[in-house]
Design an enzyme around this catalytic site. Structure first.
Site, mmCIF file in Angstrom:
data_model
loop_
_atom_site.group_PDB
_atom_site.id
_atom_site.type_symbol
_atom_site.label_atom_id
_atom_site.label_comp_id
_atom_site.label_asym_id
_atom_site.label_seq_id
_atom_site.Cartn_x
_atom_site.Cartn_y
_atom_site.Cartn_z
ATOM 1 N N ASN A 119 32.714 62.816 60.478
ATOM 2 C CA ASN A 119 33.999 62.143 60.984
ATOM 3 C C ASN A 119 33.760 61.500 62.286
ATOM 4 O OD1 ASN A 119 36.992 62.254 61.044
ATOM 5 N ND2 ASN A 119 36.683 63.623 62.904
ATOM 6 N N THR A 147 46.901 61.684 65.126
ATOM 7 C CA THR A 147 45.694 62.057 65.974
ATOM 8 C C THR A 147 46.033 61.497 67.426
ATOM 9 O OG1 THR A 147 44.105 60.680 65.405
ATOM 10 C CG2 THR A 147 44.144 62.454 63.949
ATOM 11 N N TYR A 181 35.710 47.944 62.821
ATOM 12 C CA TYR A 181 36.346 49.096 62.287
ATOM 13 C C TYR A 181 36.217 48.746 60.905
ATOM 14 C CZ TYR A 181 39.048 53.090 61.228
ATOM 15 O OH TYR A 181 39.913 54.153 60.827
ATOM 16 N N ASP A 205 24.623 63.310 69.719
ATOM 17 C CA ASP A 205 24.937 62.089 69.628
ATOM 18 C C ASP A 205 24.620 61.573 68.340
ATOM 19 O OD1 ASP A 205 24.782 59.204 69.865
ATOM 20 O OD2 ASP A 205 23.951 59.470 72.001
#
Length: 254
Positions: A92, A193, A158, A65
């Protein structure tokens, strides 16, 4: 892959946070193909373990985590205990994005995205950098986004997380150059993805919807991002630090 790249990472131990799927899994496969030993770290242990098993004895999995300082510390300790050294870190890990403006976005959603994408990179680096330094130097790569440079609609958390990640890499590059540690960010455009499947029915629809925004007229495959990451991790990038490498098919040029 060229013959010259086949053993480019031979002898290197690389920790990948967010390795279980997508870009992270592609980077893990590419690094193994280039001769590296890999720690596949992910919040979801089961897929990380399956990936490591598929990659063979040069890979090991652990649960991580990245938002938890003790978990980050334990993950780096696992790499040291398992393989004796650390030569590279790839961050990532990324949280699911919430589509919202600052007016609409819930504070908890903001904090979670910043915690995973940006604070997670800080925490992983906090413990990985000393071990990389002890190994004689190496490379840190943060997976950013073209949206760390150019904005898009309803993606404030984001965009902020990725922009911070890009500048964190630059600041770390300044701080750790003397320890022979190179730090860079790698910013993809849209990539095929499962993250895209939250918005599109399939990858064909995603390519039709997002491809035209890229100069090359398509979205990327994860392996294309992995190839760039392997370059930054390798000695071929020995004079590359403090940079943000755009692998975005020309998206940010518009």
């Amino acid at each position: 892959m060229t013959d010259a790249a086949m053993n480019r990472l031979k002898g290197s131990v690389i920790l990948i946070a967010g390795a279980a799927s997508g870009i992270g899994a592609a980077i893990a496969r590419r690094c193994i193909a280039e001769g590296a030993t890999i720690v596949c770290a992910d919040y979801d242990l089961e897929p990380a373990t399956k990936l490591a098993e598929a990659l063979g004895p040069a890979a090991a999995a652990c649960q991580c985590d990245v938002t938890n300082i003790e978990s980050a510390k334990a993950t780096v300790a696992f790499a040291r205990q398992k393989f004796g050294r650390l030569d590279g870190l790839v961050h990532n890990a990324a949280a699911p994005s919430t589509s919202a403006t600052v007016v609409d976005l819930d504070e908890s959603a903001w904090r979670h995205e910043i915690d995973v994408g940006l604070t997670g990179a800080f925490l992983m680096s906090k413990f990985a950098v000393p071990l990389i330094a002890a190994s004689g130097g190496g490379s840190v790569v943060f997976i950013g986004s073209q949206f760390g440079r150019v904005a898009t609609t309803r993606a404030v958390a984001y965009c902020a997380a990725k922009a911070g990640l890009i500048h964190l890499a630059k600041a770390m590059a300044v701080d750790h150059a003397a320890e022979k540690i190179r730090v860079n960010s790698l910013s993809p455009g849209a990539v095929a993805t499962t993250r895209l499947l939250r918005r599109f029915a399939d990858f064909e629809a995603a390519n039709a919807g997002l491809g035209p925004a890229h100069l090359l007229g398509r979205i990327a495959e994860p392996d294309e991002i992995a190839a760039a990451a392997a370059f930054l991790l390798s000695s071929d990038a020995s004079f590359v630090t403090g940079t943000d490498m755009l692998v975005d098919g020309g998206y940010a040029t518009r």
